[in-house]
Motif scaffolding. Structure first.
Motif, PDB file in Angstrom:
ATOM      1  N   GLN A 291       0.813  -1.154   0.084  1.00  0.00           N
ATOM      2  CA  GLN A 291      -0.028   0.138  -0.031  1.00  0.00           C
ATOM      3  C   GLN A 291       1.032   1.378   0.031  1.00  0.00           C
ATOM      4  OE1 GLN A 291      -3.227   0.613  -0.550  1.00  0.00           O
ATOM      5  NE2 GLN A 291      -3.004   2.791  -0.164  1.00  0.00           N
ATOM      6  N   VAL A 292       1.986   1.275   0.608  1.00  0.00           N
ATOM      7  CA  VAL A 292       2.780   2.234   0.882  1.00  0.00           C
ATOM      8  C   VAL A 292       3.560   2.377  -0.473  1.00  0.00           C
ATOM      9  CG1 VAL A 292       5.035   3.238   1.837  1.00  0.00           C
ATOM     10  CG2 VAL A 292       3.211   2.162   3.291  1.00  0.00           C
ATOM     11  N   ALA A 293       3.976   1.515  -1.222  1.00  0.00           N
ATOM     12  CA  ALA A 293       4.421   1.435  -2.623  1.00  0.00           C
ATOM     13  C   ALA A 293       3.507   2.227  -3.682  1.00  0.00           C
ATOM     14  CB  ALA A 293       4.749   0.131  -2.911  1.00  0.00           C
ATOM     15  N   LYS A 294       2.085   1.770  -3.450  1.00  0.00           N
ATOM     16  CA  LYS A 294       1.171   2.688  -4.164  1.00  0.00           C
ATOM     17  C   LYS A 294       0.991   3.803  -4.262  1.00  0.00           C
ATOM     18  CE  LYS A 294      -1.742  -1.646  -4.719  1.00  0.00           C
ATOM     19  NZ  LYS A 294      -3.062  -2.228  -4.477  1.00  0.00           N
ATOM     20  N   ILE A 295       1.016   4.445  -2.919  1.00  0.00           N
ATOM     21  CA  ILE A 295       0.848   5.791  -2.733  1.00  0.00           C
ATOM     22  C   ILE A 295       2.019   6.357  -3.235  1.00  0.00           C
ATOM     23  CG2 ILE A 295       1.066   7.604  -0.881  1.00  0.00           C
ATOM     24  CD1 ILE A 295      -0.497   5.298   0.883  1.00  0.00           C
ATOM     25  N   ALA A 296       3.338   5.715  -3.205  1.00  0.00           N
ATOM     26  CA  ALA A 296       4.581   6.228  -4.103  1.00  0.00           C
ATOM     27  C   ALA A 296       4.714   6.158  -5.542  1.00  0.00           C
ATOM     28  CB  ALA A 296       5.736   5.766  -3.290  1.00  0.00           C
ATOM     29  N   LEU A 297       3.467   5.647  -6.232  1.00  0.00           N
ATOM     30  CA  LEU A 297       3.260   5.584  -7.397  1.00  0.00           C
ATOM     31  C   LEU A 297       4.387   4.403  -8.006  1.00  0.00           C
ATOM     32  CD1 LEU A 297       2.525   9.233  -8.556  1.00  0.00           C
ATOM     33  CD2 LEU A 297       1.031   7.446  -7.946  1.00  0.00           C
ATOM     34  N   SER A 298       4.867   3.516  -7.426  1.00  0.00           N
ATOM     35  CA  SER A 298       5.555   2.434  -7.710  1.00  0.00           C
ATOM     36  C   SER A 298       5.387   1.042  -7.560  1.00  0.00           C
ATOM     37  CB  SER A 298       6.951   2.951  -6.878  1.00  0.00           C
ATOM     38  OG  SER A 298       7.968   1.872  -7.220  1.00  0.00           O
ATOM     39  N   SER A 299       5.866   0.003  -8.005  1.00  0.00           N
ATOM     40  CA  SER A 299       5.672  -1.274  -7.448  1.00  0.00           C
ATOM     41  C   SER A 299       6.426  -1.523  -6.225  1.00  0.00           C
ATOM     42  CB  SER A 299       6.467  -2.360  -8.440  1.00  0.00           C
ATOM     43  OG  SER A 299       7.688  -2.022  -8.492  1.00  0.00           O
ATOM     44  N   THR A 300       6.074  -2.506  -5.533  1.00  0.00           N
ATOM     45  CA  THR A 300       6.708  -2.822  -4.123  1.00  0.00           C
ATOM     46  C   THR A 300       7.951  -2.819  -4.218  1.00  0.00           C
ATOM     47  OG1 THR A 300       4.708  -3.804  -3.523  1.00  0.00           O
ATOM     48  CG2 THR A 300       6.457  -4.400  -1.870  1.00  0.00           C
ATOM     49  N   PHE A 301       8.648  -3.780  -4.992  1.00  0.00           N
ATOM     50  CA  PHE A 301       9.925  -3.816  -5.188  1.00  0.00           C
ATOM     51  C   PHE A 301      10.702  -2.648  -5.397  1.00  0.00           C
ATOM     52  CE2 PHE A 301      14.206  -4.909  -7.095  1.00  0.00           C
ATOM     53  CZ  PHE A 301      14.451  -5.640  -6.511  1.00  0.00           C
ATOM     54  N   HIS A 302      10.298  -2.088  -6.381  1.00  0.00           N
ATOM     55  CA  HIS A 302      11.070  -0.939  -6.913  1.00  0.00           C
ATOM     56  C   HIS A 302      10.978   0.595  -5.719  1.00  0.00           C
ATOM     57  CE1 HIS A 302      12.689  -2.298 -10.596  1.00  0.00           C
ATOM     58  NE2 HIS A 302      11.658  -2.784 -10.830  1.00  0.00           N
ATOM     59  N   PHE A 303       9.871   0.393  -5.143  1.00  0.00           N
ATOM     60  CA  PHE A 303       9.675   1.328  -4.276  1.00  0.00           C
ATOM     61  C   PHE A 303      11.021   1.041  -2.898  1.00  0.00           C
ATOM     62  CE2 PHE A 303       8.233   2.316   0.151  1.00  0.00           C
ATOM     63  CZ  PHE A 303       8.202   3.652   0.314  1.00  0.00           C
ATOM     64  N   GLN A 304      10.928  -0.259  -2.510  1.00  0.00           N
ATOM     65  CA  GLN A 304      11.781  -0.514  -1.551  1.00  0.00           C
ATOM     66  C   GLN A 304      13.329  -0.376  -1.968  1.00  0.00           C
ATOM     67  OE1 GLN A 304      10.254  -4.729  -1.300  1.00  0.00           O
ATOM     68  NE2 GLN A 304       9.882  -4.185   0.919  1.00  0.00           N
ATOM     69  N   ARG A 305      13.601  -0.695  -3.386  1.00  0.00           N
ATOM     70  CA  ARG A 305      15.034  -0.439  -3.877  1.00  0.00           C
ATOM     71  C   ARG A 305      15.331   0.808  -3.784  1.00  0.00           C
ATOM     72  NH1 ARG A 305      16.979  -0.702  -9.558  1.00  0.00           N
ATOM     73  NH2 ARG A 305      19.144  -1.529  -9.218  1.00  0.00           N
ATOM     74  N   MET A 306      14.167   1.597  -4.416  1.00  0.00           N
ATOM     75  CA  MET A 306      14.670   3.053  -4.666  1.00  0.00           C
ATOM     76  C   MET A 306      14.776   3.700  -3.415  1.00  0.00           C
ATOM     77  SD  MET A 306      12.238   5.738  -6.789  1.00  0.00           S
ATOM     78  CE  MET A 306      10.820   5.216  -5.968  1.00  0.00           C
ATOM     79  N   TYR A 307      13.890   3.565  -2.456  1.00  0.00           N
ATOM     80  CA  TYR A 307      14.127   4.015  -0.755  1.00  0.00           C
ATOM     81  C   TYR A 307      15.498   3.748  -0.109  1.00  0.00           C
ATOM     82  CZ  TYR A 307      12.282   5.642   3.749  1.00  0.00           C
ATOM     83  OH  TYR A 307      12.249   6.419   4.668  1.00  0.00           O
ATOM     84  N   HIS A 308      15.876   2.643  -0.358  1.00  0.00           N
ATOM     85  CA  HIS A 308      17.242   2.226  -0.096  1.00  0.00           C
ATOM     86  C   HIS A 308      18.358   3.047  -0.579  1.00  0.00           C
ATOM     87  CE1 HIS A 308      20.989   0.115   0.464  1.00  0.00           C
ATOM     88  NE2 HIS A 308      20.656  -0.225   1.819  1.00  0.00           N
ATOM     89  N   ILE A 309      18.420   3.070  -1.948  1.00  0.00           N
ATOM     90  CA  ILE A 309      19.313   3.757  -2.613  1.00  0.00           C
ATOM     91  C   ILE A 309      19.372   5.560  -2.413  1.00  0.00           C
ATOM     92  CG2 ILE A 309      19.849   4.638  -5.142  1.00  0.00           C
ATOM     93  CD1 ILE A 309      18.781   1.909  -6.051  1.00  0.00           C
ATOM     94  N   ILE A 310      18.113   5.946  -2.134  1.00  0.00           N
ATOM     95  CA  ILE A 310      18.172   7.185  -1.812  1.00  0.00           C
ATOM     96  C   ILE A 310      18.608   7.522  -0.362  1.00  0.00           C
ATOM     97  CG2 ILE A 310      16.349   9.401  -1.593  1.00  0.00           C
ATOM     98  CD1 ILE A 310      14.755   8.150  -3.993  1.00  0.00           C
ATOM     99  N   THR A 311      18.101   6.649   0.660  1.00  0.00           N
ATOM    100  CA  THR A 311      18.195   7.140   2.089  1.00  0.00           C
ATOM    101  C   THR A 311      19.441   6.631   2.617  1.00  0.00           C
ATOM    102  OG1 THR A 311      16.739   5.335   2.591  1.00  0.00           O
ATOM    103  CG2 THR A 311      15.711   7.581   2.202  1.00  0.00           C
ATOM    104  N   GLY A 312      19.873   5.202   2.036  1.00  0.00           N
ATOM    105  CA  GLY A 312      20.826   4.377   2.676  1.00  0.00           C
ATOM    106  C   GLY A 312      20.290   3.475   3.748  1.00  0.00           C
ATOM    107  N   VAL A 313      19.271   3.445   3.893  1.00  0.00           N
ATOM    108  CA  VAL A 313      18.439   2.423   4.953  1.00  0.00           C
ATOM    109  C   VAL A 313      17.285   1.869   4.201  1.00  0.00           C
ATOM    110  CG1 VAL A 313      19.179   3.778   7.064  1.00  0.00           C
ATOM    111  CG2 VAL A 313      16.955   4.209   6.001  1.00  0.00           C
ATOM    112  N   THR A 314      16.938   0.569   4.228  1.00  0.00           N
ATOM    113  CA  THR A 314      15.602   0.074   3.952  1.00  0.00           C
ATOM    114  C   THR A 314      14.458   0.628   4.607  1.00  0.00           C
ATOM    115  OG1 THR A 314      15.725  -1.710   5.726  1.00  0.00           O
ATOM    116  CG2 THR A 314      17.007  -2.316   3.471  1.00  0.00           C
ATOM    117  N   ILE A 315      13.425   0.307   3.841  1.00  0.00           N
ATOM    118  CA  ILE A 315      12.177   0.828   4.383  1.00  0.00           C
ATOM    119  C   ILE A 315      11.622   0.182   5.763  1.00  0.00           C
ATOM    120  CG2 ILE A 315      10.807  -0.684   2.930  1.00  0.00           C
ATOM    121  CD1 ILE A 315       9.690   2.998   4.029  1.00  0.00           C
ATOM    122  N   GLY A 316      12.145  -1.108   5.812  1.00  0.00           N
ATOM    123  CA  GLY A 316      11.856  -1.851   7.203  1.00  0.00           C
ATOM    124  C   GLY A 316      12.467  -1.219   8.207  1.00  0.00           C
TER     125      GLY A 316
END
Length: 284
Positions: A26-51
């Protein structure tokens, strides 16, 4: 700006539901992304996983509740821990002290603030890229399963290259590389297990594939190909970070739910002037 707003909306959703069982899909949908790519993108940008971000935010807020006098057992359940013992273990790992010790005067504690996303265009280094359409094509090579849990992918992918060099499969694949070069293909993303398949491959050849080698189809897509210059391990990682933090927010493109491809021409991958590319499937 839609991409930027979507990422910030996803963070706001997390904050508003921080004490609930969060559905990353659901969080990924709000971010206009697939679940995997949201998690991957989030980690790349912030340096930490979404979890990890969610865990740190919960423990930061839990600390304030404890200091204000709430019972530790109530705080533990409030932030989703099944037992007070599990909460205490996580709390101590982050703060270095137990929850009860956090109430003592002078206790050294850590706070992890809510993140927000902003465009960062430094302009201090060119990003050479091209956008093109390419029809469906096949690749052949060796494949392994990669886990993104606890950032294992950053160790597993280089190890797979090393293993293929050791067992001779790298030589077999590289000897059949076309002018394009060798390929690293990330595909088949599993949003539930946070895993994907990674291939060391070349464009399809006519040879009969030996046991242990596979063929895969890359669909027809629009690609943004970015040039990376320098030792692969560091240069490519830095480039991917810039793609997500600078290029995508400023151009309005988003990641298409499809494989990513690393393109490695012949040469010394550890050399300071080595040039390779990463192809990102995109959509407006």
């Amino acid at each position: 700006m839609n991409w930027l707003n979507a990422m910030n909306n996803a963070v706001e959703y997390i904050e508003a539901n921080i004490t609930e069982k969060l559905d990353i899909e659901q969080v990924a949908k709000i971010a206009l992304s697939s679940t995997f790519h949201f998690q991957r993108m989030y980690h790349i940008i912030t340096g930490v996983t979404i979890g990890e971000y969610i865990r740190r935010r919960r423990l930061t807020l839990a600390t304030q509740d404890i200091i204000s006098g709430e019972k530790i057992i109530n705080v533990a359940y409030k932030y989703g821990y099944e037992t007070p013992e599990a909460f205490t273990k996580a709390f101590r790992k982050m703060h270095g002290v137990s929850p009860s010790a956090a109430r003592e005067s002078g206790a050294n504690l850590k706070a992890y603030p809510k993140l927000s996303f902003h465009i960062s265009i430094k302009g201090d280094k060119d990003m050479n890229y091209k956008i093109f359409n390419k029809g469906s094509f096949k690749v052949v090579g060796k494949q392994t399963r990669i886990s993104m849990v606890n950032e294992q992918n950053f160790n597993q992918v280089p190890k797979f290259w090393y293993d293929c060099m050791e067992d001779g499969s790298y030589d077999w694949i590289s000897s059949r590389a076309s002018k394009l070069g060798m390929l690293g293909v990330s595909k088949d993303f599993d949003k539930y297990k946070n895993e994907f398949n990674y291939m060391i491959a070349v464009e399809e050849i006519k040879d009969t594939l030996p046991k242990g080698y596979i063929s895969a189809t890359i669909p027809a897509l629009t690609w943004a190909a970015f040039e990376s210059v320098g030792p692969v391990t560091k240069a490519l990682h830095d480039l991917v970070r810039r793609i997500y933090t600078e290029w995508m927010p400023s151009t309005g493109y988003q990641h298409e739910c499809a494989p990513d491809i690393e393109v490695y021409p012949a040469g010394d991958m550890s050399a300071p002037n080595y040039r390779c590319e990463i192809w990102i499937p995109i959509k407006k």
